[in-house]
Design an enzyme around this catalytic site. Structure first.
Site, PDB file in Angstrom:
ATOM      1  N   ASP A  43      14.015  11.416   3.143  1.00  0.00           N
ATOM      2  CA  ASP A  43      13.483  10.159   2.877  1.00  0.00           C
ATOM      3  C   ASP A  43      13.348   9.197   4.240  1.00  0.00           C
ATOM      4  O   ASP A  43      14.265   8.962   4.961  1.00  0.00           O
ATOM      5  CB  ASP A  43      14.122   9.037   2.023  1.00  0.00           C
ATOM      6  N   TYR A  48      10.782   2.832   9.705  1.00  0.00           N
ATOM      7  CA  TYR A  48      11.889   3.441  10.402  1.00  0.00           C
ATOM      8  C   TYR A  48      11.570   3.888  11.768  1.00  0.00           C
ATOM      9  O   TYR A  48      12.393   4.206  12.323  1.00  0.00           O
ATOM     10  CB  TYR A  48      12.636   4.410   9.485  1.00  0.00           C
ATOM     11  N   LYS A  76       7.019   5.616   3.416  1.00  0.00           N
ATOM     12  CA  LYS A  76       6.901   4.502   2.360  1.00  0.00           C
ATOM     13  C   LYS A  76       5.750   3.556   3.276  1.00  0.00           C
ATOM     14  O   LYS A  76       5.822   3.731   4.300  1.00  0.00           O
ATOM     15  CB  LYS A  76       8.183   3.646   2.272  1.00  0.00           C
ATOM     16  N   HIS A 109       7.046  -0.052  -0.030  1.00  0.00           N
ATOM     17  CA  HIS A 109       8.188  -0.248   0.699  1.00  0.00           C
ATOM     18  C   HIS A 109       8.808  -1.560  -0.019  1.00  0.00           C
ATOM     19  O   HIS A 109      10.131  -1.719  -0.453  1.00  0.00           O
ATOM     20  CB  HIS A 109       8.273  -0.428   2.064  1.00  0.00           C
TER      21      HIS A 109
END
Ligand code: NAP
Length: 284
Positions: A43, A48, A76, A109
């Protein structure tokens, strides 16, 4: 590995590996370690900033003989990419970084911006076979009901904060009404409230010869919730993977249920100041 059946006919591993707050310089090594331990579901997210490193680890795994269809990759769509055209572009950019020609799961997200435009784009990409499953993250009951009732396309997954101190039982029932799989983020509350030393979790762990971390993951899976614990340490990755050889008894499930405070430890999506902050988090 055990799997959950999604409402679109696909299957998702009940246990995966999350890479939020993993330094991009360390992410490739972490994902390679996780795959060597046995994790097949990874994930990540545009937000990120480590999709490229996840992609590098996937490349190594595939070169080593792992088949693409054995992996389940999630990324996401960030708020600034909500909207039909923007989402199509953001998807292409993520796929390039990940080095993939199809994605297993694409999530919105956060429930902000033109999510309807994004949802149309994601539905199209799913029809075209570029994404296997589409879903959302951080959608509370009102937003889920709105999206389901007005878009006509039911998300396969909703990824939400969920741990022993914030158990989301009412929201879980709403998701069940629509056949949406519940995926937990921060299953360990990122270590907050001294969770690994919690007396209830530790004493349950002692009974089964397991750690508090393993008890938490087992408790979530027994509630039917998908988990994606994060660790940069291979020994902890192994520990978090070793949760399929025991089952918590009903009284232990009930003792953990009693730890619920029904409050977020991270981000209240009903707090206007926090919402304003996250919408502009990456503004220049
Ligand atoms: P988490 O999994 O609850 O906790 C991670 C923390 O627990 C790290 O500090 C890790 O330390 C420690 N840890 C891991 N295994 C342990 C063990 N067996 N014993 C003791 N400590 C242990 O937190 P998270 O990373 O926030 O959540 C998991 C994943 O959910 C993320 O990586 C991300 O993929 C996803 N997520 C999604 C959202 C969203 O908005 N959709 C938000 C947050 C997270 P070390 O790394 O030092 O081992």
């Amino acid at each position: 590995m055990e799997f959950v059946s999604l409402n679109d006919g696909n299957k998702m591993p009940v246990l995966g590996f999350g890479v939020f707050q993993v330094d991009p310089k360390e992410t490739q090594r972490c994902v390679e370690d996780a795959i060597s331990v046995g994790y097949r579901s990874i994930d990540t997210a545009k937000a990120y900033f480590n999709e490229e490193s996840v992609g590098a680890a996937i490349k190594t795994a595939l070169a080593g003989g792992l088949k693409r269809e054995e992996l389940f990759i999630t990324t996401k769509l960030w708020i600034s990419d909500a909207g039909e055209e923007r989402a199509l572009k953001a998807f292409d950019a993520s796929m390039k970084k990940l080095g993939l020609d199809y994605l297993d799961l694409y999530l919105i997200h956060q429930p902000y911006g033109d999510i309807y435009g994004a949802w149309r784009a994601m539905s199209r990409l799913k029809k075209e076979g570029r994404i296997r499953s589409i879903g959302v993250s951080n959608f509370y009951a009102d937003r889920i009901v709105d999206l389901c009732e007005n878009s006509g396309v039911i998300p396969a997954v909703n990824q939400l904060e969920c741990h022993p101190f914030y158990q989301r039982e009412a929201l879980k029932r709403t998701l069940e009404d629509y056949g949406i799989a519940f995926e937990s983020w921060a299953s360990f509350a990122e270590g907050k409230n001294d969770i690994f030393k919690n007396a209830v979790l530790s004493s349950i762990g002692e009974k089964y010869g397991k750690s508090s971390a393993q008890v938490i993951l087992r408790w979530l899976i027994q509630r039917g919730i998908v988990v994606i614990p994060k660790s940069v340490k291979i020994e902890r990755m192994k520990q978090n993977f070793d949760i399929f050889d025991f089952a918590l008894a009903p009284d232990d499930m009930a003792a953990i249920a009693a730890l619920d405070t029904d409050k977020t430890l991270f981000f209240d999506h009903a707090d206007p100041e926090r919402v304003k902050w996250i919408i502009h988090a990456f503004d220049k």
